[in-house]
Motif scaffolding. Structure first.
Motif, PDB file in Angstrom:
ATOM      1  N   ASP A  68      13.866 -20.835   6.374  1.00  0.00           N
ATOM      2  CA  ASP A  68      13.227 -22.505   6.050  1.00  0.00           C
ATOM      3  C   ASP A  68      11.841 -22.445   5.689  1.00  0.00           C
ATOM      4  OD1 ASP A  68      15.647 -23.251   6.566  1.00  0.00           O
ATOM      5  OD2 ASP A  68      15.268 -24.268   8.427  1.00  0.00           O
ATOM      6  N   GLY A  69      11.343 -20.493   6.198  1.00  0.00           N
ATOM      7  CA  GLY A  69       9.601 -20.904   6.475  1.00  0.00           C
ATOM      8  C   GLY A  69       9.647 -19.424   7.066  1.00  0.00           C
ATOM      9  N   VAL A  70       7.974 -19.140   7.299  1.00  0.00           N
ATOM     10  CA  VAL A  70       8.362 -17.938   8.132  1.00  0.00           C
ATOM     11  C   VAL A  70       6.602 -18.379   9.754  1.00  0.00           C
ATOM     12  CG1 VAL A  70       7.837 -16.327   6.366  1.00  0.00           C
ATOM     13  CG2 VAL A  70       5.747 -17.264   6.536  1.00  0.00           C
ATOM     14  N   GLN A  71       6.830 -17.314  10.992  1.00  0.00           N
ATOM     15  CA  GLN A  71       6.090 -17.875  11.533  1.00  0.00           C
ATOM     16  C   GLN A  71       5.152 -16.393  11.824  1.00  0.00           C
ATOM     17  OE1 GLN A  71       8.930 -19.342  14.238  1.00  0.00           O
ATOM     18  NE2 GLN A  71       9.708 -17.542  15.106  1.00  0.00           N
ATOM     19  N   THR A  72       4.221 -16.866  12.487  1.00  0.00           N
ATOM     20  CA  THR A  72       3.656 -15.842  13.133  1.00  0.00           C
ATOM     21  C   THR A  72       4.286 -14.990  14.272  1.00  0.00           C
ATOM     22  OG1 THR A  72       1.930 -16.862  14.603  1.00  0.00           O
ATOM     23  CG2 THR A  72       0.982 -16.097  12.592  1.00  0.00           C
ATOM     24  N   SER A  73       4.286 -13.808  14.269  1.00  0.00           N
ATOM     25  CA  SER A  73       5.003 -13.088  15.638  1.00  0.00           C
ATOM     26  C   SER A  73       3.995 -11.731  15.866  1.00  0.00           C
ATOM     27  CB  SER A  73       6.126 -12.602  15.021  1.00  0.00           C
ATOM     28  OG  SER A  73       6.815 -11.771  15.390  1.00  0.00           O
ATOM     29  N   ARG A  74       3.925 -11.312  16.594  1.00  0.00           N
ATOM     30  CA  ARG A  74       3.455 -10.445  17.647  1.00  0.00           C
ATOM     31  C   ARG A  74       4.689  -9.679  18.834  1.00  0.00           C
ATOM     32  NH1 ARG A  74      -0.103 -13.354  22.887  1.00  0.00           N
ATOM     33  NH2 ARG A  74      -1.288 -14.297  21.121  1.00  0.00           N
ATOM     34  N   ARG A  75       5.733  -9.673  17.686  1.00  0.00           N
ATOM     35  CA  ARG A  75       6.751  -8.598  18.281  1.00  0.00           C
ATOM     36  C   ARG A  75       6.788  -7.482  17.247  1.00  0.00           C
ATOM     37  NH1 ARG A  75      13.321 -10.502  18.228  1.00  0.00           N
ATOM     38  NH2 ARG A  75      13.977  -8.404  18.685  1.00  0.00           N
ATOM     39  N   TYR A  76       6.473  -8.293  15.565  1.00  0.00           N
ATOM     40  CA  TYR A  76       7.268  -7.512  14.005  1.00  0.00           C
ATOM     41  C   TYR A  76       5.737  -6.982  13.821  1.00  0.00           C
ATOM     42  CZ  TYR A  76      11.262  -9.293  14.321  1.00  0.00           C
ATOM     43  OH  TYR A  76      12.886  -9.437  14.545  1.00  0.00           O
ATOM     44  N   PRO A  77       5.999  -5.957  13.240  1.00  0.00           N
ATOM     45  CA  PRO A  77       4.009  -5.008  13.406  1.00  0.00           C
ATOM     46  C   PRO A  77       3.169  -5.523  11.994  1.00  0.00           C
ATOM     47  CG  PRO A  77       6.017  -3.660  12.422  1.00  0.00           C
ATOM     48  CD  PRO A  77       6.262  -5.207  13.376  1.00  0.00           C
ATOM     49  N   GLY A  78       4.082  -6.535  11.088  1.00  0.00           N
ATOM     50  CA  GLY A  78       3.618  -7.091   9.501  1.00  0.00           C
ATOM     51  C   GLY A  78       2.488  -8.945  10.502  1.00  0.00           C
ATOM     52  N   ASN A 112       0.982  -0.894   0.749  1.00  0.00           N
ATOM     53  CA  ASN A 112       0.127   0.377  -0.348  1.00  0.00           C
ATOM     54  C   ASN A 112       0.354   1.064  -0.595  1.00  0.00           C
ATOM     55  OD1 ASN A 112      -2.146  -1.630   0.262  1.00  0.00           O
ATOM     56  ND2 ASN A 112      -2.227  -1.914   2.560  1.00  0.00           N
ATOM     57  N   GLY A 113       1.940   1.039  -0.396  1.00  0.00           N
ATOM     58  CA  GLY A 113       3.563   2.303  -0.573  1.00  0.00           C
ATOM     59  C   GLY A 113       3.751   2.676   0.693  1.00  0.00           C
ATOM     60  N   GLY A 114       3.302   2.248   1.845  1.00  0.00           N
ATOM     61  CA  GLY A 114       3.875   2.453   2.990  1.00  0.00           C
ATOM     62  C   GLY A 114       5.587   2.094   3.604  1.00  0.00           C
ATOM     63  N   GLU A 115       6.493   2.371   4.303  1.00  0.00           N
ATOM     64  CA  GLU A 115       7.308   1.962   4.732  1.00  0.00           C
ATOM     65  C   GLU A 115       7.807   0.831   4.858  1.00  0.00           C
ATOM     66  OE1 GLU A 115      10.423   3.844   5.848  1.00  0.00           O
ATOM     67  OE2 GLU A 115       9.476   5.564   4.135  1.00  0.00           O
ATOM     68  N   PRO A 116       8.868   0.241   4.512  1.00  0.00           N
ATOM     69  CA  PRO A 116       9.177  -1.515   4.608  1.00  0.00           C
ATOM     70  C   PRO A 116       8.690  -1.856   5.649  1.00  0.00           C
ATOM     71  CG  PRO A 116      10.695  -0.132   3.296  1.00  0.00           C
ATOM     72  CD  PRO A 116       9.549   0.550   4.133  1.00  0.00           C
ATOM     73  N   ILE A 117       7.980  -3.065   6.318  1.00  0.00           N
ATOM     74  CA  ILE A 117       6.866  -3.214   7.449  1.00  0.00           C
ATOM     75  C   ILE A 117       8.502  -4.829   7.475  1.00  0.00           C
ATOM     76  CG2 ILE A 117       5.299  -4.628   8.861  1.00  0.00           C
ATOM     77  CD1 ILE A 117       3.888  -3.937   5.868  1.00  0.00           C
ATOM     78  N   MET A 118       9.301  -4.288   8.800  1.00  0.00           N
ATOM     79  CA  MET A 118       9.811  -4.714   9.484  1.00  0.00           C
ATOM     80  C   MET A 118       9.736  -5.928  10.151  1.00  0.00           C
ATOM     81  SD  MET A 118      13.046  -4.513  12.252  1.00  0.00           S
ATOM     82  CE  MET A 118      14.110  -5.705  13.201  1.00  0.00           C
ATOM     83  N   VAL A 119      10.343  -6.746   9.246  1.00  0.00           N
ATOM     84  CA  VAL A 119       9.821  -8.797   9.993  1.00  0.00           C
ATOM     85  C   VAL A 119      11.256  -9.603  10.445  1.00  0.00           C
ATOM     86  CG1 VAL A 119       7.865  -8.816   7.677  1.00  0.00           C
ATOM     87  CG2 VAL A 119      10.651  -9.294   6.532  1.00  0.00           C
ATOM     88  N   GLY A 120      12.251  -9.186  10.551  1.00  0.00           N
ATOM     89  CA  GLY A 120      13.387 -10.370  11.281  1.00  0.00           C
ATOM     90  C   GLY A 120      14.167  -9.506  10.832  1.00  0.00           C
ATOM     91  N   LYS A 121      14.965 -10.225  12.078  1.00  0.00           N
ATOM     92  CA  LYS A 121      17.241  -9.867  11.280  1.00  0.00           C
ATOM     93  C   LYS A 121      17.541 -11.016  11.301  1.00  0.00           C
ATOM     94  CE  LYS A 121      16.672  -6.340  14.958  1.00  0.00           C
ATOM     95  NZ  LYS A 121      17.137  -6.342  16.962  1.00  0.00           N
ATOM     96  N   THR A 122      18.785 -10.341  10.554  1.00  0.00           N
ATOM     97  CA  THR A 122      19.669 -11.996  10.258  1.00  0.00           C
ATOM     98  C   THR A 122      21.139 -11.935  10.404  1.00  0.00           C
ATOM     99  OG1 THR A 122      20.596 -13.915   8.946  1.00  0.00           O
ATOM    100  CG2 THR A 122      20.112 -11.624   8.050  1.00  0.00           C
TER     101      THR A 122
END
Length: 502
Positions: free
Chosen positions: A459-469, A408-418
């Motif tokens: 390896d995949g993704v998981q639901t998260s309450r930590r990240y906004p997405g 929707n054109g907003g800032e990138p949404i953080m999904v993790g670190k590595t």
């Protein structure tokens, strides 16, 4: 239009994640513009300059003098005139004149206007994802269906030009856009598939299954002896790839537009590292010889093929470039399709593409008529920041903050670190390169403008309450950086959410 109105609209767009609200705000602004204001305003609101880079970096801008104006007096036309002059400066006296122009502009700008100009000139407003929202806003402002606007944008390759045509002449003027040999076309993109079986189940049996090469996307135009070659982002690289130009001139046709990949091979015929291929795009000479492999034909000897089904375009490709086609099989059985995937992987390639044979060529990822199948999940994310390392990584920027594109054109949404997958060479490169994109920093982290794209294996993704997405990466590791992509071509948060186990 007063420049302040446009700045206020940009702030309003940035303050909401609602695609509908963004579109309505942008459409309202577009409807109030004078004809000569449309192109610069559309470019700015999409975070870009019509002139490209104009020699104004952070150091130059931070040196601007004067107190911000208390009342707005600047117009869109006046600001564009300054940008035009800045873009044309070169040679003796240009540094002084650039300083004079910026000081003059900033003396007339309010604090909000000055902040907008600084972010625009340094690339901090660059939100490639906003182009999709802006396209919808253009259609809404002009009172037109979205598809004619999208098609015209695909053919023009320049959204401000498309917007001016839509708002000035409506459907009649948009219909004048045609595929023009020598002018780059917005590329069609693929959606990721969970597996080969899933792609075949969704698209059915009338498909082409072709190798997905680990190369760099190219678009080739030839008209007689004139050849032009463009990257995925429509940057022209003709002068840096003479071997490709020579090969295209030898093809058995007089005019052609081809879509494909280029890569360098080892003596054993296997792909060289992706970064080695990309290094050729920035230099006139290199140690590696690039070879082209084409998978689509958009024009051949006077006939446009964009609206023809893929099956027809592939027949044209056989005529235009018989010896430079990407290996493919059509209407394979499930066993034959699996064999094609095995062959691709054995050859050192990424996987396969599964494409519907009845699909036309359409820019972007609309629909799923092209699907990419890889044995492991890989995704292109935006680097939002990097933390300083410790232990053997002390002194290096290491742990990456990763963001997915907001559709929707907003800032990138953080999904993790590595911090995984990084060689000493890559750590050194990050530490030298990242400060060039610095937005801010604290004791532990350098935060970046959202411009650098990195390919991540996970390896995949998981639901998260930590990240906004609401989603987080699992066991993410760096594969490579993608200098051929900008932030607007990164994968979206929706793509990541689709990987959640249902």
């Amino acid at each position: 239009m007063n420049f302040a109105e446009l700045v206020a609209a940009s702030a309003e767009v940035g303050s909401t994640r609602s695609r509908k609200a963004k579109t309505e705000t942008l459409a309202s602004v577009l409807q109030r513009l004078e004809p000569d204001e449309i192109e610069p305003a559309v470019a700015w609101l999409a975070g870009e300059l019509r002139q490209g880079r104009i020699g104004t970096g952070w150091r130059t801008l931070m040196g601007a003098e004067g107190v911000p104006a208390s009342e707005p007096t600047l117009t869109v036309a006046a600001v564009e005139a300054v940008f035009e002059e800045l873009a044309g400066l070169s040679g003796a006296g240009s540094v002084l004149r650039r300083r004079e122009l910026l000081d003059g502009l900033f003396a007339l700008a309010t604090a909000d206007e000055r902040a907008f100009v600084i972010r625009l000139l340094t690339g901090d407003l660059r939100q490639g994802a906003l182009l999709g929202v802006m396209t919808e806003a253009v259609a809404a402002a002009a009172g037109l269906p979205i598809e004619p606007v999208r098609r015209a944008y695909m053919l023009s390759g320049v959204l401000p030009t498309t917007a001016a045509a839509a708002l000035r002449g409506g459907l009649a003027e948009l219909a004048e856009f045609r595929l023009e040999v020598g002018r780059a076309v917005q590329p069609m993109l693929a959606s990721p598939a969970e597996s080969l079986a899933d792609a075949l189940a969704e698209l059915g049996g009338d498909v082409s299954v072709e190798f997905k090469l680990d190369g760099a996307r190219i678009q080739v135009h030839r008209n007689g002896d004139e050849v032009r070659i463009f990257t995925r982002s429509l940057r022209e690289i003709t002068s840096t790839v003479p071997e490709l130009v020579s090969l295209v001139r030898s093809l058995p046709c007089s005019s052609v537009v081809l879509d494909g990949e280029t890569l360098a091979l080892t003596d054993a015929g296997r792909p060289r590292p992706f970064q080695e291929t990309m290094s050729r795009f920035g230099a006139d000479e290199g140690d590696s010889i690039l070879l082209p492999y084409f998978f689509d034909c958009l024009h051949l000897d006077g006939k446009d093929l964009l609206d023809e089904p893929l099956e027809v375009r592939l027949e044209a490709l056989k005529v235009a470039a018989p010896d430079n086609r990407i290996p493919s099989v059509q209407r394979p059985s499930p066993e034959e399709a699996a064999g094609q995937l095995d062959a691709a992987m054995s050859g050192g390639h990424e996987g396969v593409m599964v494409k519907a044979l009845d699909g036309p060529y359409a820019a972007g990822r609309r629909g799923k008529s092209w699907q990419k199948v890889k044995p492991v999940h890989t995704i292109d994310l935006v680097v939002l920041g990097a933390e300083w390392g410790y232990g053997r990584r002390t002194g290096y920027l290491s742990n990456l903050h990763l963001g997915a594109r907001d559709p929707n054109g907003g800032e990138p949404i953080m999904v993790g670190k590595t911090f995984k997958g990084m060689t000493d060479k890559l750590l050194a490169w990050q530490t030298e390169e990242f400060p060039k994109y610095e937005r801010s920093r604290d004791d532990h982290t350098v935060y970046l403008r959202p411009e650098i794209v990195v390919e991540i294996e996970l390896d995949g993704v998981q639901t998260s309450r930590r990240y906004p997405g609401g989603v987080a990466l699992r066991f993410a590791r760096v594969l490579r950086y993608r200098p051929d992509k900008d932030a607007g071509q990164a994968d979206t948060i929706d793509t990541l959410r689709a990987l959640l186990v249902r």
